[in-house]
Design a protein around this motif. Structure first.
Motif, PDB file in Angstrom:
ATOM      1  N   ALA A  19     -22.613 143.918  58.440  1.00 25.19           N
ATOM      2  CA  ALA A  19     -21.304 144.383  57.629  1.00 25.19           C
ATOM      3  C   ALA A  19     -20.699 145.667  58.469  1.00 25.19           C
ATOM      4  N   ASP A  20     -19.559 145.541  58.908  1.00 26.63           N
ATOM      5  CA  ASP A  20     -18.962 146.574  59.601  1.00 26.63           C
ATOM      6  C   ASP A  20     -18.679 147.789  58.585  1.00 26.63           C
ATOM      7  N   THR A  21     -19.033 148.803  59.181  1.00 28.95           N
ATOM      8  CA  THR A  21     -19.066 150.005  58.184  1.00 28.95           C
ATOM      9  C   THR A  21     -17.874 151.249  58.651  1.00 28.95           C
ATOM     10  N   LEU A  45     -13.971 153.268  57.646  1.00 27.24           N
ATOM     11  CA  LEU A  45     -13.133 153.565  56.493  1.00 27.24           C
ATOM     12  C   LEU A  45     -11.710 153.025  56.768  1.00 27.24           C
ATOM     13  N   CYS A  46     -11.257 152.572  57.841  1.00 28.62           N
ATOM     14  CA  CYS A  46      -9.958 152.443  58.206  1.00 28.62           C
ATOM     15  C   CYS A  46      -9.073 151.247  57.891  1.00 28.62           C
ATOM     16  N   GLU A  47      -9.832 150.268  57.171  1.00 28.55           N
ATOM     17  CA  GLU A  47      -9.123 149.198  56.542  1.00 28.55           C
ATOM     18  C   GLU A  47      -8.879 149.524  55.038  1.00 28.55           C
ATOM     19  N   TYR A  48      -9.720 150.751  54.711  1.00 23.02           N
ATOM     20  CA  TYR A  48      -9.499 150.938  53.265  1.00 23.02           C
ATOM     21  C   TYR A  48      -9.004 152.244  52.760  1.00 23.02           C
ATOM     22  N   PHE A 100      -6.777 147.201  73.505  1.00 24.28           N
ATOM     23  CA  PHE A 100      -7.221 145.699  73.025  1.00 24.28           C
ATOM     24  C   PHE A 100      -7.566 145.708  71.579  1.00 24.28           C
ATOM     25  N   TYR A 101      -7.340 146.707  70.894  1.00 24.16           N
ATOM     26  CA  TYR A 101      -7.686 146.655  69.434  1.00 24.16           C
ATOM     27  C   TYR A 101      -6.158 146.018  68.534  1.00 24.16           C
ATOM     28  N   GLY A 102      -5.228 146.085  69.459  1.00 23.49           N
ATOM     29  CA  GLY A 102      -4.075 145.757  69.119  1.00 23.49           C
ATOM     30  C   GLY A 102      -3.989 144.811  67.960  1.00 23.49           C
ATOM     31  N   PRO A 103      -4.314 143.226  68.314  1.00 19.48           N
ATOM     32  CA  PRO A 103      -4.265 142.323  67.332  1.00 19.48           C
ATOM     33  C   PRO A 103      -5.114 142.224  66.013  1.00 19.48           C
ATOM     34  N   PHE A 104      -6.408 143.010  66.149  1.00 23.08           N
ATOM     35  CA  PHE A 104      -7.316 143.394  65.055  1.00 23.08           C
ATOM     36  C   PHE A 104      -6.480 144.282  64.230  1.00 23.08           C
ATOM     37  N   ARG A 105      -5.759 145.265  64.676  1.00 27.51           N
ATOM     38  CA  ARG A 105      -5.065 146.170  63.677  1.00 27.51           C
ATOM     39  C   ARG A 105      -4.267 145.390  62.710  1.00 27.51           C
ATOM     40  N   GLU A 106      -3.547 144.234  62.980  1.00 27.40           N
ATOM     41  CA  GLU A 106      -2.687 143.505  62.295  1.00 27.40           C
ATOM     42  C   GLU A 106      -3.734 142.517  61.372  1.00 27.40           C
ATOM     43  N   PRO A 165     -22.008 150.228  61.936  1.00 26.05           N
ATOM     44  CA  PRO A 165     -21.073 151.301  61.747  1.00 26.05           C
ATOM     45  C   PRO A 165     -20.052 151.608  63.078  1.00 26.05           C
ATOM     46  N   SER A 166     -18.847 151.227  62.642  1.00 23.83           N
ATOM     47  CA  SER A 166     -17.912 151.372  63.814  1.00 23.83           C
ATOM     48  C   SER A 166     -16.839 152.691  63.820  1.00 23.83           C
ATOM     49  N   ASN A 167     -17.315 153.745  63.024  1.00 28.80           N
ATOM     50  CA  ASN A 167     -16.139 154.801  62.821  1.00 28.80           C
ATOM     51  C   ASN A 167     -16.246 155.765  63.875  1.00 28.80           C
ATOM     52  N   SER A 224     -25.353 149.846  65.903  1.00 32.94           N
ATOM     53  CA  SER A 224     -24.293 150.845  66.283  1.00 32.94           C
ATOM     54  C   SER A 224     -23.180 150.561  67.213  1.00 32.94           C
ATOM     55  N   TYR A 225     -22.162 150.607  66.741  1.00 35.31           N
ATOM     56  CA  TYR A 225     -20.884 150.879  67.778  1.00 35.31           C
ATOM     57  C   TYR A 225     -21.189 152.118  68.530  1.00 35.31           C
ATOM     58  N   ALA A 226     -21.999 152.060  69.461  1.00 33.76           N
ATOM     59  CA  ALA A 226     -22.537 153.101  70.199  1.00 33.76           C
ATOM     60  C   ALA A 226     -21.439 153.798  71.115  1.00 33.76           C
ATOM     61  N   VAL A 272     -21.298 147.803  72.845  1.00 32.34           N
ATOM     62  CA  VAL A 272     -20.143 148.348  73.642  1.00 32.34           C
ATOM     63  C   VAL A 272     -18.887 147.698  73.545  1.00 32.34           C
ATOM     64  N   LYS A 273     -17.790 148.421  73.365  1.00 33.04           N
ATOM     65  CA  LYS A 273     -16.383 147.730  72.912  1.00 33.04           C
ATOM     66  C   LYS A 273     -15.406 148.694  73.427  1.00 33.04           C
ATOM     67  N   PRO A 274     -14.354 147.753  73.727  1.00 31.13           N
ATOM     68  CA  PRO A 274     -14.235 146.558  74.096  1.00 31.13           C
ATOM     69  C   PRO A 274     -15.311 146.069  75.265  1.00 31.13           C
ATOM     70  N   HIS A 311      -7.132 155.953  59.135  1.00 29.67           N
ATOM     71  CA  HIS A 311      -8.181 156.525  60.124  1.00 29.67           C
ATOM     72  C   HIS A 311      -9.689 156.188  59.669  1.00 29.67           C
ATOM     73  N   CYS A 312     -10.281 156.367  60.638  1.00 28.88           N
ATOM     74  CA  CYS A 312     -11.755 155.860  60.316  1.00 28.88           C
ATOM     75  C   CYS A 312     -12.700 156.936  59.301  1.00 28.88           C
ATOM     76  N   GLY A 313     -11.878 158.180  59.191  1.00 32.70           N
ATOM     77  CA  GLY A 313     -12.735 159.127  58.448  1.00 32.70           C
ATOM     78  C   GLY A 313     -11.802 159.793  57.555  1.00 32.70           C
TER      79      GLY A 313
HETATM   80  C1  PBG Z   1     -12.629 149.568  62.797  1.00 33.80           C
HETATM   81  C2  PBG Z   1     -12.734 148.580  64.083  1.00 33.80           C
HETATM   82  C3  PBG Z   1     -11.758 148.231  64.909  1.00 33.80           C
HETATM   83  C4  PBG Z   1     -12.382 147.022  65.567  1.00 33.80           C
HETATM   84  C5  PBG Z   1     -13.557 146.817  64.943  1.00 33.80           C
HETATM   85  N1  PBG Z   1     -13.710 147.690  63.887  1.00 33.80           N
HETATM   86  C6  PBG Z   1     -10.480 148.854  65.009  1.00 33.80           C
HETATM   87  C7  PBG Z   1     -10.472 150.122  65.681  1.00 33.80           C
HETATM   88  O1  PBG Z   1     -11.115 150.749  65.817  1.00 33.80           O
HETATM   89  O2  PBG Z   1      -9.270 150.492  65.755  1.00 33.80           O
HETATM   90  C8  PBG Z   1     -11.794 146.293  66.592  1.00 33.80           C
HETATM   91  C9  PBG Z   1     -11.968 145.050  66.723  1.00 33.80           C
HETATM   92  C10 PBG Z   1     -11.371 143.902  67.812  1.00 33.80           C
HETATM   93  O3  PBG Z   1     -10.090 144.500  68.193  1.00 33.80           O
HETATM   94  O4  PBG Z   1     -11.322 142.844  67.641  1.00 33.80           O
HETATM   95  N2  PBG Z   1     -12.950 150.803  63.235  1.00 33.80           N
END
Ligand code: PBG
Length: 326
Positions: free
Chosen positions: A117-119, A121-124, A200-206, A164-166, A191-193, A247-249, A129-131
């Motif tokens: 489970a991705d933890t 707030l940004c989708e909600y 590179f997160y552009g398409p995800f936000r859509e 948690p990705s926040n 952890s999204y450490a 590690v992300k991206p 924002h993530c907080g």
């Molecule tokens: C939410 C989250 C994001 C991604 C995963 N969890 C977007 C962001 O931080 O803006 C991105 C994933 C992707 O681009 O595939 N915090």
């Protein structure tokens, strides 16, 4: 002429010779497949910037999961798209939130599949924002409580791993303490450490409908120019009790994956993010690159860089191609 040189080509002379000396391999067990679950009915909507990736509503989840299982994929990463958003992202920690509902469904129907489970707030949140937000500030400590509540409600719903990705400071410590107190001492934290503020997160936000409505994420996500900071981020998460380090991206940060692998003793997870997927997909659709070969090369590159696991939207395709080549 008495030339001194090495004959590297001896070990490349045939397919079987190359297979014999191959150092890294992809397995379907390495993959974690992200799913976007949207509130509503009868929805299976392709994300326009991510061909082959769909937002699915609960009534289409059974079919989606059957497909995932048919590909041999064993882990999914869930993102939720709620019908309603508000200031503090209530749907992120609601017992009937979309991720909680989807988690319960998957664990009931497909108990062997690992639900991550991705933890966040940004989708909600209405501001995306993530907080928690005050004026134009993203509050740190005030956000931790909500993230802990989200993690606990996800664990209650049956999530096997909390991710948690926040990027708030202290989120691993807070979530670990919260999970333990609620009786979930056995649930690991992925952890999204090391998470960079990336284009590179552009398409995800859509796909997840979670773009920030003002400003950007640069006060909590990392500066792409920094390497030493990744050590600080990873180190604090290890101390706080993380069980996996993401590690992300992925592709523009292979050096960081190697650094994290060499310096910490936890499983390292590469997140092959949306923009990386879209770039290969777009080029392939134009006939500019061979999709299968390019994707498998990119994915084995993560393994070579030191990733143990890969979160990737290519998971189904890659699983199919790996089987084809067996
Ligand atoms: C939410 C989250 C994001 C991604 C995963 N969890 C977007 C962001 O931080 O803006 C991105 C994933 C992707 O681009 O595939 N915090």
């Amino acid at each position: 002429m008495d030339l001194q040189f090495s004959r590297h080509r001896r070990l490349r002379s045939s397919a079987n010779m190359r297979a014999l000396v191959r150092e890294n391999h992809l397995r379907v067990d390495d993959f974690i497949y992200p799913l976007f679950i949207i509130e509503g009915e009868n929805i299976r909507k392709e994300v326009s910037s991510m061909p082959g990736v769909f937002q699915v509503s609960m009534d289409n989840l059974q079919a989606e999961m059957e497909d995932v299982v048919a590909h041999g994929i064993k882990s999914v990463l869930l993102f939720g798209i709620p019908a309603e958003k508000d200031e503090c992202g209530t749907q992120a920690f609601h017992d009937h939130g979309i991720v909680q509902v989807a988690t319960r469904f998957i664990k009931e129907k497909f108990p062997e599949i690992l639900v991550v489970a991705d933890t966040c707030l940004c989708e909600y949140t209405s501001h995306g924002h993530c907080g928690m937000v005050e004026g134009d500030k993203i509050l740190n400590d005030e956000s931790l409580d909500l993230l802990v509540k989200s993690a606990i409600s996800q664990a209650k719903a049956g999530a096997d791993i909390i991710a948690p990705s926040n990027m708030m400071d202290g989120f691993v410590a807070a979530i670990r303490a919260g999970l333990d107190e609620a009786g979930f001492t056995e649930i690991p934290i992925m952890s999204y450490a090391v998470k960079y503020a990336s284009s590179f997160y552009g398409p995800f936000r859509e796909a997840a409908e979670g773009a920030p409505q003002f400003g950007d994420r640069k006060t909590y996500q990392m500066d792409p120019a920094n390497r030493i900071e990744a050590f600080r981020e990873a180190e604090s998460d290890v101390i706080e009790g993380a069980d996996f380090l993401i590690v992300k991206p992925g592709l523009p940060y292979l050096d960081i994956i190697r650094d994290v692998k060499n310096n910490f003793n936890l499983p390292v997870v590469a997140y092959n993010v949306s923009g990386e997927y879209s770039m290969i997909k777009a080029a392939a659709l134009n006939g500019w690159v061979d999709e299968k070969k390019t994707v498998l090369e990119a994915l084995v590159g993560f393994k070579r860089a030191g990733a143990d696991l890969i979160i990737t939207y290519h998971a189904k395709d890659a699983a199919r191609w790996l089987k084809e080549d067996e």
